[in-house]
Every structure is written in C-alpha cells, then in structure tokens.
Design a protein around this motif. Structure first.
Motif, short mmCIF file in Angstrom:
data_model
loop_
_atom_site.label_atom_id
_atom_site.label_comp_id
_atom_site.label_asym_id
_atom_site.label_seq_id
_atom_site.Cartn_x
_atom_site.Cartn_y
_atom_site.Cartn_z
N ALA A 1 20.80 87.03 65.53
CA ALA A 1 21.12 85.72 66.11
C ALA A 1 19.95 84.76 66.05
O ALA A 1 19.93 83.75 66.76
CB ALA A 1 21.57 85.90 67.57
N TRP A 2 18.99 85.02 65.17
CA TRP A 2 17.74 84.27 65.16
C TRP A 2 17.99 82.76 65.10
O TRP A 2 18.46 82.22 64.12
CB TRP A 2 16.87 84.70 63.99
CG TRP A 2 15.57 83.95 63.90
CD1 TRP A 2 15.28 82.91 63.07
CD2 TRP A 2 14.41 84.16 64.70
NE1 TRP A 2 14.00 82.45 63.29
CE2 TRP A 2 13.44 83.23 64.30
CE3 TRP A 2 14.10 85.07 65.73
CZ2 TRP A 2 12.18 83.16 64.88
CZ3 TRP A 2 12.84 85.01 66.30
CH2 TRP A 2 11.90 84.05 65.88
N ARG A 3 17.69 82.09 66.17
CA ARG A 3 17.67 80.62 66.30
C ARG A 3 18.91 79.94 65.71
O ARG A 3 18.82 78.87 65.10
CB ARG A 3 16.39 80.07 65.69
CG ARG A 3 15.17 80.60 66.45
CD ARG A 3 13.87 79.92 66.11
NE ARG A 3 12.82 80.46 66.97
CZ ARG A 3 11.53 80.14 66.86
NH1 ARG A 3 11.14 79.29 65.94
NH2 ARG A 3 10.64 80.67 67.68
N THR A 4 20.05 80.54 65.96
CA THR A 4 21.29 79.95 65.47
C THR A 4 21.58 78.62 66.14
O THR A 4 21.98 77.64 65.49
CB THR A 4 22.47 80.92 65.70
OG1 THR A 4 22.20 82.13 64.99
CG2 THR A 4 23.78 80.32 65.21
N ASP A 5 21.37 78.54 67.45
CA ASP A 5 21.64 77.29 68.16
C ASP A 5 20.75 76.16 67.66
O ASP A 5 21.21 75.03 67.46
CB ASP A 5 21.43 77.49 69.67
CG ASP A 5 22.48 78.41 70.29
OD1 ASP A 5 23.54 78.60 69.65
OD2 ASP A 5 22.22 78.93 71.40
N GLU A 6 19.46 76.45 67.44
CA GLU A 6 18.54 75.43 66.93
C GLU A 6 18.96 74.96 65.55
O GLU A 6 18.91 73.77 65.23
CB GLU A 6 17.11 75.98 66.89
CG GLU A 6 16.49 76.23 68.25
CD GLU A 6 16.69 77.67 68.71
OE1 GLU A 6 17.72 78.27 68.35
OE2 GLU A 6 15.81 78.18 69.44
#
Length: 620
Positions: free
Chosen positions: A88-93
């Motif tokens: 899930a590495w920095r998906t939102d960013e």
C-alpha cells in the motif's frame, strides 16, 4: 568474470538499451576476457503483465507509463511498493497528486500488485546465472525497479557486487544514490565506457570488496572503502565519440523476438552519433537540463557513423532507426545525408535537429530517409524564445512546420510556457492567429516548464526561480526527507512564473482544438497563369478555392516563403505599387489567414501540396 547487465522497467519495449549495448561491447577492452550477459527485465515485466492479465494489460499500457507517466513518477510508484516491501506504499499520496493535476494513472493501479512477485522473479533469474557482477542502467523511471532488485540481490547474496550508472546518477544524484541505498556497492557518475572497463579490471584483480583492485582509479566511481567510509573518485573526462564502440544488440534482439511484446510492438534501432550540444556550448537553453556536466559537442565522423548504421541495419534487419543525439552535427548535412540519399535505402530515421532549418536542409533530411524530426520548436513567441536562449524567431519555427509538410517530415514538438519574464501579450498575439495554423502539425501538448537539474534556471536563481524544491512527485516514491530528495531529484518546482489563469486555460484549449482539427485541415498554394490559387480547407475557416491575382499579394506570398520583416516587405511592395497598395496587399493576406505575423516579421502559411495526415479512427 561473468557480468550481467540489466535493463529494468520502464525502458521502452521497442528498443535495445543503448548503455547496455555499448558496455557489452566495451568489455572487449578489459585486460582479460569476460562473459557478458544482458537481461531485458523490461520485456519480462511486460510479458508478465500481459500473461497474468490475460491480455488486459497491453504493451500500449506499458508505453503510457513509460512515456507519459515519466513526468509524474507513475512507473516509479508502481515499483516503490516492492522497494519498500509495502503493497500500500503511499497510495493516497499518489492518487491525490494525480487528482490535483488531472493526470490519468493509466493501469498503474492494476499493475502494482504484480510488482513484488516480478522483483523476486528477476532476482531468481539473475542469481540463477551465477554472476560475478550485476550492473543496472538507470535513466528516467528505472530507479525503483533497479533498487528493489539490488536490495534483494544483496540480501540473498551479500558478496555479489552490484553497480549502477546512467543519467539518474549524474552529478549529485549519484552520490545521493550511494548514500541512501547502501546495497549499491558502486555508483558510476558520468560517461561509463572507461569507468566500466576500469571497474571490471579492478574487481577482476582484487576479487572482492575487501581486497578490491585499484578502485581509486575508476573515473567517476562512488564507492565505500573496506572500512565502510565513503569514497568519490574524480569524474571521468569526456570520451571522444571515436572511442564509443558500436553497440552489441544481439542479446536484446533474441529477447525481443522471444517476447510476447513482439507480437504487437515494432522494433526500432537506437543509435548514437553525437553527445553534447553545439548550440548549448554557446547558448545553453535556460530550461534544459540535458547533457548534465557533458555539454561539449562531440560527433563521430560521418564515415564512421555510416559504417555503424550500415552494419547495424544489416545485422538486425530493422529499418526504423531512432537517433538519441540531442542535436545533429552540421557536418552531416554535407557529409552524411547526401550519401544516404544516393543509397536509396528503405531505412527511416528519427533525428533531433536545430529549429532554424532552411527548406533545402529539410529536403536533404527527407531525401536521406529521415522521416521524423524533433526540432526544438517549443514556442511561437519570439520574446519567449529569446527568454529560452533558443536563437530563433517564431516565424522560423512556422517555416519549419510548413516546409516539413512539403517534404513529408513528421515534426515532434511541445509548446512550453511559464518562463520568468514572459507576459500575457506574448501569448495573445499567438492565440488570435492559432486558428490560421490549424493545417500545420500541432504540438503534442502545452506544458509548464519544470526546473531541471543542470539547467541555467536551476543553476542560476537570479534568472527567476529563487525558491525551489524537489518536484512533489518524488514524495509518493521515496522514503526520504525533502533535504535528502534535493540531491536525488532531477525535477524541481518553484514559484509559478509567466502565464497563469484564464489565458493559460485558453492556450491549452486552443492547442487541443488545433490537434483535433489538424488531421482534416489543409491550406495549399499553387501557381496559375494569372497568379496563385489557394485551396483552403482549414477547419473553422470559409472553405473553398480562390485565386490571388493582385500582383502585389502574389509577390508578397512568394517572398514570404522565407520569413522577413514586415517593414522590408512593405518597402519592396511599395516600390512596385505605392505605399497604400502595398499595405492593402499585406492586410488582405493577413485577413485571409495566409500569413503569420509576430515580432515584426511575416511568413507565408500555405503549403505547396496537401500533406498526408493520419486520421484518428480511420480504418486501414
């Protein structure tokens, strides 16, 4: 030694890696013979995506990430999850960044779940080759995939030397790579031909890190001594092009032919005849960060390059050739193009050239088999071009677009804006004339410039960009603080300059309309017994065919095949018909949209023949 050279995603599927091909050829210069194996992991990645998605993720989807996504680190984000071992590495960013800029992520979200398994597959493959040295080449979006593989290689076989080099390691970026990713044993900053040979010789003599050979003599090498202390060798001197070997693409061709991508992707040959930029040596374009610390222009003698081209085309049976030179050597117009013309090959060539080309030079390119040019047009405002240090007038750019159609040349260009010192007026004078240009080849898009490392805008804050920080895209890729990203980044952001607001939107919409209407538009001029005949089929203009019989208007259109000042044209016409008639003739041509006027100069717009244009959606 057994050396494995690896080209990771997102290198293009259609071409071999030029660095890998050159370094493989350079291995022959080592003191002892070595086995060099290439691994085209980019092809393996595309094949995995195609197979696992049952064809839903295509080479076109790969190409979008590689070619469009590069400006937003989309491909780097895909493999950042494998680098940091966090699905899930920095998906939102990442999604917030793209939403702010209205950027389509392509199929990045669908691709990402395959990244971790692919990295493990690549590590298994590389270790299965039982290498003594693994090398990575990294340019643009190849960092995170390369780093992810390097990290796992060292975890599974700590004694295996790992080296990385390429454009992403130029200058301070190389030192940052070494500092922040300690599983990289060696980083080569700068041109790699001599450094590669020296490094292989040093490792071959020393055997391992603790007993390594004379690493201190490897030019541009960033490394650690046996006690772990950092070392950085003096940079390499620029290598003459006569010392750059012909690339070895045999391994790539075998890998490409065996790949699933070969079903739909047309292969191309990537060749290099020159490095540096002869224009940039004198007038470095203010926004350009290409060439880094190696601006000095060097070119192979025309005969040497012709031998390379002849051998590579015959060897690989590939007729589409892409030149990676930043600019063509002026000597080639005299010494290379006529020879290619006389050979009458079916080879087609893409080349980057200077924008102020005359009609006879464009004809020479076309006659030699060049079909696609990138002339660095960048703007249709002379003032903005001056801010760029381009050394051309806007009307010269229009002439190139017009004459390129006459010679069947495809022109690749972008309209750039956002330069310190530009004004709304610079674009208003262009905007009201854009509808008259719809028959010419449009820019691929309109783009606000970023600060590129090594560019004058980056190196000299007094030119306008005082505040700067690494481009926001790096924050959804790396687990590094802003001050750490500063040395790693190539793209930077600063205060917005120049065009903004409604006029910026208007420019973007106008260029989009140009792109949509261009394929079905034409403006053709022919000679008749009484003057000129204009066939106007431009979208948005009264379409039809009409004569231009006024002798002064005829003289003006013919004289304006080359740009000239409006004052000199009026004076020339006035000698034949008086001031009033001269002014009337020029006004008539302007009202009809037959000339482009900018910066006190004029140029004629009609082409000599109707150009061939691909029409979107047309069936073959």
């Amino acid at each position: 030694m057994k050396i494995v050279l690896t080209a990771m995603p997102w290198h293009g599927l259609q071409t071999a890696s030029l660095p890998v091909g050159i370094l493989k050829a350079c291995a022959d210069r080592c003191r002892r013979p070595h086995e060099v194996v290439e691994h085209y992991a980019n092809l393996a990645w595309a094949d995995l995506l195609d197979e696992e998605s049952d064809g839903a993720i295509t080479p076109d989807d790969y190409a979008y990430i590689a070619n469009v996504g590069v400006w937003h680190s989309i491909g780097e984000w895909v493999f950042a999850s494998a680098l940091y071992e966090d699905p899930a590495w920095r998906t939102d960013e990442f999604l917030a960044y793209l939403a702010d800029r209205r950027i389509d992520p392509g199929k990045a979200l669908v691709m990402r779940p395959y990244a971790d398994r692919f990295i493990d597959m690549t590590v298994d493959h590389l270790l299965g080759l039982d290498p003594d040295l693994v090398g990575f080449t990294t340019t643009f979006s190849q960092n995170t995939a390369s780093l992810a593989v390097a990290r796992r290689l060292k975890r599974r076989r700590p004694s295996l030397p790992v080296v990385i080099g390429g454009g992403n390691c130029e200058g301070p970026m190389g030192a940052a790579m070494s500092e922040h990713f300690p599983y990289l044993d060696y980083v080569v900053s700068g041109e790699g031909e001599n450094a590669f040979v020296a490094l292989v010789d040093a490792l071959d003599e020393g055997g391992d890190l603790a007993k390594g050979g004379d690493l201190a003599k490897v030019p541009g090498l960033i490394w650690r001594a046996a006690d772990g202390s950092p070392r950085r060798n003096p940079p390499a001197s620029m290598i003459p092009m006569t010392r750059v070997p012909r690339p070895d693409y045999d391994g790539w061709q075998s890998a490409f032919t065996a790949s699933r991508a070969a079903r739909t992707v047309n292969p191309e040959l990537t060749l290099e005849a020159a490095r540096g930029c002869w224009w940039g040596e004198k007038h470095h374009c203010t926004f350009c960060g290409l060439n880094g610390t190696a601006m000095a222009f060097r070119a192979k003698p025309a005969g040497d390059f012709l031998a390379d081209l002849t051998d590579m085309v015959a060897r690989h049976r590939i007729l589409d050739v892409v030149m990676v030179d930043n600019i063509m050597s002026n000597d080639y117009f005299r010494e290379l193009l006529p020879v290619l013309r006389d050979r009458d090959w079916d080879v087609t060539i893409r080349y980057e050239v200077k924008a102020n080309l005359r009609a006879d030079q464009l004809a020479a390119l076309a006659d030699a088999g060049v079909r696609h040019i990138q002339p660095g047009i960048e703007s249709l405002s002379s003032h903005v071009l001056t801010l760029m240090e381009k050394g051309v007038h806007a009307t010269q750019n229009i002439q190139v677009l017009r004459d390129a159609d006459d010679f069947g040349l495809t022109v690749d260009w972008n309209m750039l804006y956002g330069f310190p010192g530009e004004s709304d007026e610079d674009y208003q004078v262009v905007l009201w004339q854009l509808p008259a240009l719809v028959h010419l080849q449009p820019p691929a898009g309109t783009t606000r410039i970023l600060l590129e490392r090594f560019s004058p805008y980056f190196e000299r804050p007094e030119l306008g960009f005082v505040a700067r920080q690494p481009a926001r895209q790096y924050h959804h890729v790396y687990a590094l603080a802003p001050e750490q990203l500063y040395d790693l980044a190539y793209q930077f952001e600063g205060d917005r300059k120049g065009l903004t607001g409604d006029l910026e939107k208007e420019l973007r919409l106008a260029v989009r309309a140009w792109a949509e209407s261009g394929p079905t538009s034409s403006l053709v001029q022919s000679t008749t017994e009484h003057g000129l005949l204009i066939e106007d089929h431009r979208h948005g203009w009264p379409q039809g065919t009409y004569p231009v019989n006024d002798p002064l208007a005829v003289t003006a259109l013919q004289a304006l095949r080359n740009p000239r000042s409006e004052a000199s044209l009026i004076a020339r016409l006035a000698e034949r018909g008086g001031d009033t008639a001269a002014r009337h003739a020029v006004d008539y041509l302007t009202e009809r949209g037959l000339v482009f006027a900018e910066g006190g100069r004029l140029v004629a717009l009609p082409t000599a023949a109707r150009p061939l244009r691909p029409v979107a959606g047309a069936e073959l």
